[in-house]
Design an enzyme around this catalytic site. Sequence first.
Site, short mmCIF file in Angstrom:
data_model
loop_
_atom_site.label_atom_id
_atom_site.label_comp_id
_atom_site.label_asym_id
_atom_site.label_seq_id
_atom_site.Cartn_x
_atom_site.Cartn_y
_atom_site.Cartn_z
N GLY A 223 -6.35 6.12 1.38
CA GLY A 223 -7.61 6.86 1.20
C GLY A 223 -8.77 5.99 1.64
O GLY A 223 -8.60 5.03 2.39
N THR A 227 -12.83 4.13 -2.66
CA THR A 227 -11.87 4.53 -3.71
C THR A 227 -10.83 3.44 -3.87
O THR A 227 -10.43 3.11 -5.00
CB THR A 227 -11.17 5.85 -3.33
OG1 THR A 227 -12.11 6.74 -2.76
CG2 THR A 227 -10.52 6.49 -4.52
N GLU A 245 -3.85 1.46 1.90
CA GLU A 245 -4.11 1.80 3.31
C GLU A 245 -5.46 2.50 3.32
O GLU A 245 -5.58 3.63 2.83
CB GLU A 245 -3.02 2.75 3.84
CG GLU A 245 -1.63 2.15 3.88
CD GLU A 245 -1.48 1.03 4.89
OE1 GLU A 245 -2.31 0.93 5.81
OE2 GLU A 245 -0.53 0.25 4.74
N CYS A 279 -7.24 7.95 10.29
CA CYS A 279 -7.79 6.61 10.03
C CYS A 279 -7.75 5.73 11.27
O CYS A 279 -8.54 4.81 11.40
CB CYS A 279 -7.02 5.96 8.88
SG CYS A 279 -5.24 5.98 9.18
#
Length: 478
Positions: A223, A227, A245, A279
């Site tokens: 995420g 966070t 990750e 990502c």
Amino acid sequence: MKIQNFIGTFVDPNNDQWIDNIDPATGNVISQIPSSQAEDVNLAVEKALFAFSSWRSKSMLERADVLDAIANKIEERLEEFAMAESLDTGKPLSLARTVDIPRAIANFRFFAGAVRHDETGCHMMAQAINYTCRKPIGVVGLITPWNLPLYLLSWKTAPALVMGNTIVAKPSEMTPTTATMLAQVIDEVSHVQDIFHVVHGYGAEAGAAIVEHPQVKAISFTGGTATGRQVAATASSHFKKLSLELGGKNSSIVFADCDFEKTVSGVARAAFLNQGQVCLCGSRILVERSIYVRFINALIEEVSSLTVGDPRNPSTKLGSLISLQHREKVERYINIARGAGGKILCGGDRPSIGQGFEQGAWLSPTLIADLDVNSIPSVEEIFGPVAVVHPFDDEEEAVRIANGVEYGLSGSVWTQDITRAHSVAQRLETGMVWVNTWLCRDLRVPFGGVKASGVGREGGRYSLEFFSDTQNICIHLG
Ligand code: NDP
């Protein structure tokens, strides 16, 4: 339709509170999902803990067979899974059908094969022999984002299960459906009840309750970096195993000696696949000055030809963004770029998709030039269909710009000079680099980032190691 939690069976949340699940392409509510709290998580952990002793006692080969059975079942229902993924995310159905769901199937088959061919360590001494075993950890928590819902959840579920762990998973509340379908599939084929639970809800409630639970021994989180920082703070105080990750701001570095046509289409794909919501997306495009104008013109043409539209239409290349709120965030970056003197080369607007899609989170693929390399849109993760372009004069400058961000996930280098390719790739401060390609994935290789892009590696033996504890046994030869 109500999508329930899967805690041994389908159940409502304890508090009977529900969250609307919206199709972001139309704005329609397609289902409701539980707004779970700690008590739902506690129940899932209790059941997962109870199932752990039966599941760990299965042999590795029996567990590998279960992974294959899961893969086969998903494959039988591929079309249904792909439609659910497309509806939850707004991504093109063709993408879900050819990438997301096939990759989830491949993840289960890959880890089944990996343990069948695995070896354990043995270290001989003159007077003793050491052998190393891998043991399951216990109940593990898997927390995943909305961009590649089943793809990323299966990437964690397969190695966690095959190593003998039981699971409590929380998918993003925006993309709940395929996780629930996966729970149903696992329950059908695993022969051991209660090894995989899905607790839906908000991250700050259900997600945090998983991270905080003392009986959850490892957390695998994918995420955002902010966070991830919170998750790390909580998990590390409990000494949990942790894999993070996180976000990325990845550069595509284009040298004048690249294969021009292939590089234009490769760089466009790297920037805009999945609406730029990967990502690994190459959202900073650095181009050697001698070909800058020609390259950018070709790129504008390529990007402008990407069809944005109805996710169920086979010719659609880009669907909607994940939500209206996310589109607002992405548009804020476009406005910041405008304010900072950035030139919008293409996109920057909300395309009109037609009847039924007026309330969708649509945004045209956007290229922005003339920004400072340290400007906010050039260094922060936008996670949408927005890429910035910058010229550079030499290798040194390209590497300096590429490394000038807090992230370190991936990058790509486009050149036909093999010496330069190695030299630039090795100087990039990232976990992964592609040369003359992007997102070319071998599931055995280490996947993950450095700097603010995360801690740890997934993939092949890295995942198997994460989801197990190693124990060395030393026997004196007497
Ligand atoms: P978020 O960090 O917002 O959320 C990720 C998951 O964590 C969601 O399930 C979320 O729940 C949950 N969560 C939120 N707060 C907490 C908390 N306090 N404790 C525990 N769990 C929590 O990321 P996004 O979903 O917005 O995903 C986009 C991000 O993911 C981007 O930054 C992207 O780069 C990154 N990403 C990284 C990848 C990698 O491999 N490095 C791959 C794919 C994406 P909810 O959303 O339901 O509140």
